[in-house]
Write a protein that holds these residues in place. Structure first.
Motif, PDB file in Angstrom:
ATOM      1  N   GLY A  67       0.815  -1.204   0.000  1.00  0.00           N
ATOM      2  CA  GLY A  67       0.000   0.000   0.000  1.00  0.00           C
ATOM      3  C   GLY A  67       0.850   1.256   0.000  1.00  0.00           C
ATOM      4  N   GLU A  68       1.997   1.215   0.693  1.00  0.00           N
ATOM      5  CA  GLU A  68       2.887   2.373   0.697  1.00  0.00           C
ATOM      6  C   GLU A  68       3.473   2.614  -0.686  1.00  0.00           C
ATOM      7  OE1 GLU A  68       5.694   2.647   3.931  1.00  0.00           O
ATOM      8  OE2 GLU A  68       4.551   1.205   5.095  1.00  0.00           O
ATOM      9  N   ILE A  69       3.787   1.551  -1.413  1.00  0.00           N
ATOM     10  CA  ILE A  69       4.298   1.718  -2.781  1.00  0.00           C
ATOM     11  C   ILE A  69       3.254   2.415  -3.647  1.00  0.00           C
ATOM     12  CG2 ILE A  69       5.060   0.493  -4.847  1.00  0.00           C
ATOM     13  CD1 ILE A  69       6.248  -1.640  -3.035  1.00  0.00           C
ATOM     14  N   CYS A  70       1.981   2.059  -3.472  1.00  0.00           N
ATOM     15  CA  CYS A  70       0.910   2.738  -4.212  1.00  0.00           C
ATOM     16  C   CYS A  70       0.929   4.234  -3.911  1.00  0.00           C
ATOM     17  CB  CYS A  70      -0.451   2.162  -3.833  1.00  0.00           C
ATOM     18  SG  CYS A  70      -0.654   0.403  -4.129  1.00  0.00           S
ATOM     19  N   HIS A 147      -1.642  -5.044  -4.169  1.00  0.00           N
ATOM     20  CA  HIS A 147      -2.169  -4.651  -2.860  1.00  0.00           C
ATOM     21  C   HIS A 147      -3.610  -5.155  -2.686  1.00  0.00           C
ATOM     22  CE1 HIS A 147      -2.946  -2.353   0.720  1.00  0.00           C
ATOM     23  NE2 HIS A 147      -3.845  -1.586   0.128  1.00  0.00           N
ATOM     24  N   MET A 148      -4.425  -5.000  -3.712  1.00  0.00           N
ATOM     25  CA  MET A 148      -5.803  -5.489  -3.629  1.00  0.00           C
ATOM     26  C   MET A 148      -5.840  -7.016  -3.564  1.00  0.00           C
ATOM     27  SD  MET A 148      -8.172  -3.005  -5.973  1.00  0.00           S
ATOM     28  CE  MET A 148      -9.640  -3.792  -5.308  1.00  0.00           C
ATOM     29  N   MET A 149      -4.890  -7.683  -4.218  1.00  0.00           N
ATOM     30  CA  MET A 149      -4.815  -9.140  -4.108  1.00  0.00           C
ATOM     31  C   MET A 149      -4.486  -9.546  -2.678  1.00  0.00           C
ATOM     32  SD  MET A 149      -2.810  -9.890  -7.675  1.00  0.00           S
ATOM     33  CE  MET A 149      -2.112 -11.404  -7.072  1.00  0.00           C
ATOM     34  N   ARG A 150      -3.575  -8.817  -2.025  1.00  0.00           N
ATOM     35  CA  ARG A 150      -3.254  -9.109  -0.626  1.00  0.00           C
ATOM     36  C   ARG A 150      -4.481  -8.918   0.259  1.00  0.00           C
ATOM     37  NH1 ARG A 150      -3.514  -6.871   4.397  1.00  0.00           N
ATOM     38  NH2 ARG A 150      -3.009  -4.851   3.497  1.00  0.00           N
ATOM     39  N   VAL A 151      -5.206  -7.828   0.019  1.00  0.00           N
ATOM     40  CA  VAL A 151      -6.423  -7.572   0.780  1.00  0.00           C
ATOM     41  C   VAL A 151      -7.448  -8.677   0.525  1.00  0.00           C
ATOM     42  CG1 VAL A 151      -8.366  -5.982   1.039  1.00  0.00           C
ATOM     43  CG2 VAL A 151      -6.047  -5.083   0.867  1.00  0.00           C
ATOM     44  N   PHE A 400     -10.899 -18.775  -6.048  1.00  0.00           N
ATOM     45  CA  PHE A 400     -11.479 -17.790  -6.956  1.00  0.00           C
ATOM     46  C   PHE A 400     -10.431 -16.762  -7.371  1.00  0.00           C
ATOM     47  CE2 PHE A 400     -15.923 -18.826  -5.438  1.00  0.00           C
ATOM     48  CZ  PHE A 400     -16.369 -19.203  -6.696  1.00  0.00           C
ATOM     49  N   GLY A 401      -9.640 -16.292  -6.419  1.00  0.00           N
ATOM     50  CA  GLY A 401      -8.619 -15.294  -6.735  1.00  0.00           C
ATOM     51  C   GLY A 401      -7.580 -15.822  -7.700  1.00  0.00           C
ATOM     52  N   VAL A 402      -7.112 -17.046  -7.482  1.00  0.00           N
ATOM     53  CA  VAL A 402      -6.107 -17.626  -8.372  1.00  0.00           C
ATOM     54  C   VAL A 402      -6.701 -17.880  -9.757  1.00  0.00           C
ATOM     55  CG1 VAL A 402      -4.616 -19.626  -8.746  1.00  0.00           C
ATOM     56  CG2 VAL A 402      -4.798 -18.617  -6.465  1.00  0.00           C
ATOM     57  N   ALA A 403      -7.973 -18.288  -9.808  1.00  0.00           N
ATOM     58  CA  ALA A 403      -8.627 -18.502 -11.108  1.00  0.00           C
ATOM     59  C   ALA A 403      -8.683 -17.188 -11.893  1.00  0.00           C
ATOM     60  CB  ALA A 403     -10.030 -19.064 -10.904  1.00  0.00           C
TER      61      ALA A 403
END
Length: 560
Positions: A67-70, A147-151, A400-403
């Motif tokens: 998130g800091e990189i964003c 970041h959204m993937m981590r969330v 679902f995320g990996v798909a």
């Protein structure tokens, strides 16, 4: 922490007088500073604000740096963008180029393209700033996505952070389109091809497509208004909205407190970490310059968007290897794998080869934005969550995320099918058909493998809790059998593995009530129960060991 201050004593009267004078001056300056602070506090309430937030605790984990990189890349975009606006001319008026880059001398081009050439070759540091600006935009969108993937994978979007997920989604969505408009501004052959691609997508929309294209381009393509309009949207409208969303996002992070991974001493009601001031701010400041330095080094050694190699845009020409930035590549992949179907009726043509991919793109965006609310509806969980999930403990969500990631990668390949064909000496038709098949098969394979992988990791965790970890020590029993001695887990690891909750699937009411009357279950309730069963049923999670099981097995732990 105790701070000791040593004050040296004066050796004579003159030194003592000098020290007193210096102290009085310091007191006067401190008094002036206090007055200024009191004046500001009376109007802004900064004392209470600072006391409440400057000692805010933030957890220390490497994934939170995404998130800091964003944030830092967005700041870099703003800083470099302000510099570039001083020299860029957002005009489509035609001029003849007579400048430093001799291969284009005598060529007619727009003022936008000429000013970009001047920035690249005649403005001191202009090319480096252009490269930093473009690379920072690429890093921003990449960091936002990761970041959204981590969330997503850790469940950080659950109550009370659903609104913050929407803010993050809008930042990603707007960043993608602002990046598209940004690399369209130079009016070179590559960006002009991208604008033409966008016009085709707009025109494929039935009824309203022609009107939107007319209003956007100010007439027939390419018109003479698209660059000035893109410029206004790119430097004012979208950045202003993104800045507001970013501020709101950070305010909600402060308000709801930061999420944290499970561990000793960490509960839903506290945060274990470092205070914002001074430790976290010092680390954050250093990390900002690190991000800025890395982007600058990449910009200095790796050229991106060399517009002088493409030449100015002409409607009758197309760049041979035209490719958008990676974050728009999957939308092009949807277009390229879609057959060129058309429907002609009542004097109108519906271009399904473009319209269907456009609708799929919009549907995917809607599903991403609405997922927190969908999962909340399936679980029926109304509690607040501040402890993050381990991805393995949410197999359906992780699958679902990996798909989706697999689908994204397939479409990126499809969007560059011509480059893969030329670089690997393959048939472009073979690549296109392979991507069409994988578009349907790939996500299913990725989903199945990921879910089984998560369940396997859950079984490993269960075995570690009950039998301990493998120690590597081989022991021979009296009857000659060789076994490996398992060492018990330390309390911290044991807590981390077992801290998660396992929700139970929603049960449908009995088909017949106590009076023998058939129950009427709404169809939506049946769908919800079915989804809940798939998320939390026996096929979706391995039961955690109970304290009784753990106590029974670990009582004779040293022998196994």
């Amino acid at each position: 922490m105790t701070i000791h201050v040593d004050t040296p004593e004066p050796s004579d009267d003159s030194q003592g007088d000098h020290q007193v004078g210096h102290t009085e001056a310091g007191v006067d300056q401190a008094h002036i500073g206090e007055k200024a602070a009191d004046w500001a506090d009376g109007r802004l309430g900064i004392y209470g604000l600072a006391k409440a937030n400057m000692r805010k605790i933030f957890p220390d984990h490497w994934s939170f740096m995404l998130g800091e990189i964003c944030l830092y890349s967005f700041i870099i975009i703003i800083l470099t963008g302000v510099y570039l606006t001083l020299f860029f001319q957002p005009s489509m008026g035609e001029v003849v180029y007579h400048g430093t880059y001799t291969p284009l001398n005598g060529i007619r081009m727009s003022e936008a393209y000429k000013s970009t050439l001047d920035i690249s070759f005649d403005v001191r540091g202009g090319l480096l700033i252009r490269q930093i600006h473009h690379w920072a935009a690429i890093v921003f969108v990449a960091a936002m996505l990761v970041h959204m993937m981590r969330v997503f994978f850790t469940g950080a979007f659950r109550k009370p952070r659903e609104i913050n997920w929407l803010f993050g989604f809008l930042l990603l969505f707007l960043g993608m389109f602002d990046g598209f408009m940004g690399y369209s501004l130079p009016d070179d052959l590559l960006s002009g091809t991208g604008i033409r691609f966008m016009e085709g997508a707009i025109l494929s929309m039935p009824i309203v497509g022609t009107y939107i294209a007319m209003f956007l381009y100010g007439g027939q393509f390419p018109g003479n208004q698209i660059i000035p309009r893109f410029y206004t949207i790119h430097v004012l409208l979208i950045p202003g909205i993104m800045l507001g969303l970013l501020v709101a996002h950070l305010i909600l992070v402060f308000y709801h407190k930061h999420t944290q991974f499970a561990g000793p001493g960490r509960t839903e009601k506290n945060v274990v970490g470092m205070p914002l001031m001074p430790i976290y701010m010092a680390k954050a400041g250093g990390f900002f310059f690190l991000v800025f330095g890395v982007i600058s080094i990449v910009s200095a050694v790796a050229s991106v968007n060399p517009i002088w190699a493409y030449g100015p845009y002409r409607p009758d020409q197309v760049s041979t290897d035209a490719q958008p930035d990676w974050y728009m590549g999957f939308s092009e992949g949807l277009i390229r794998i879609m057959p060129g179907w058309e429907i002609r009726a009542w004097g109108h043509t519906l271009e399904l080869g473009v319209f269907i991919p456009l609708m799929i793109f919009g549907l995917v965006m809607i599903v991403i934005a609405a997922y927190p609310f969908l999962e909340g509806w399936i679980t029926g969980d109304k509690r607040e969550h501040h402890i993050l999930d381990r991805p393995r403990n949410a197999p359906m969500r992780t699958a679902f995320g990996v798909a989706w990631i697999a689908e994204y990668g397939i479409l990126l390949v499809a969007g560059g099918n011509d480059l893969f064909a030329t670089h690997f000496n393959l048939s472009i038709n073979t690549i296109t058909w392979a991507c069409r098949i994988l578009f349907f098969v790939g996500p299913v394979i990725a989903f199945t493998v990921t879910k089984r992988w998560c369940l396997g990791l859950q079984r490993i965790d269960r075995d570690k809790v009950l039998h301990g970890r493998e120690s590597g020590t081989i022991k021979r029993l009296p009857h000659g059998e060789f076994i490996e001695v398992h060492a018990p887990l330390d309390p911290a690891a044991l807590h981390t593995i077992t801290a998660h909750e396992q929700l139970q699937p929603i049960e449908l009411p009995a088909a017949v009530d106590e009076n023998g009357v058939k129950s009427k279950v709404p169809a939506l309730t049946k769908v919800r129960a079915k989804l809940s069963q798939s998320y939390f049923g026996e096929a979706a999670q391995i039961p955690k060991p109970t304290p009784e099981e753990h106590a029974e097995i670990t009582s004779g732990h040293g022998h196994h």
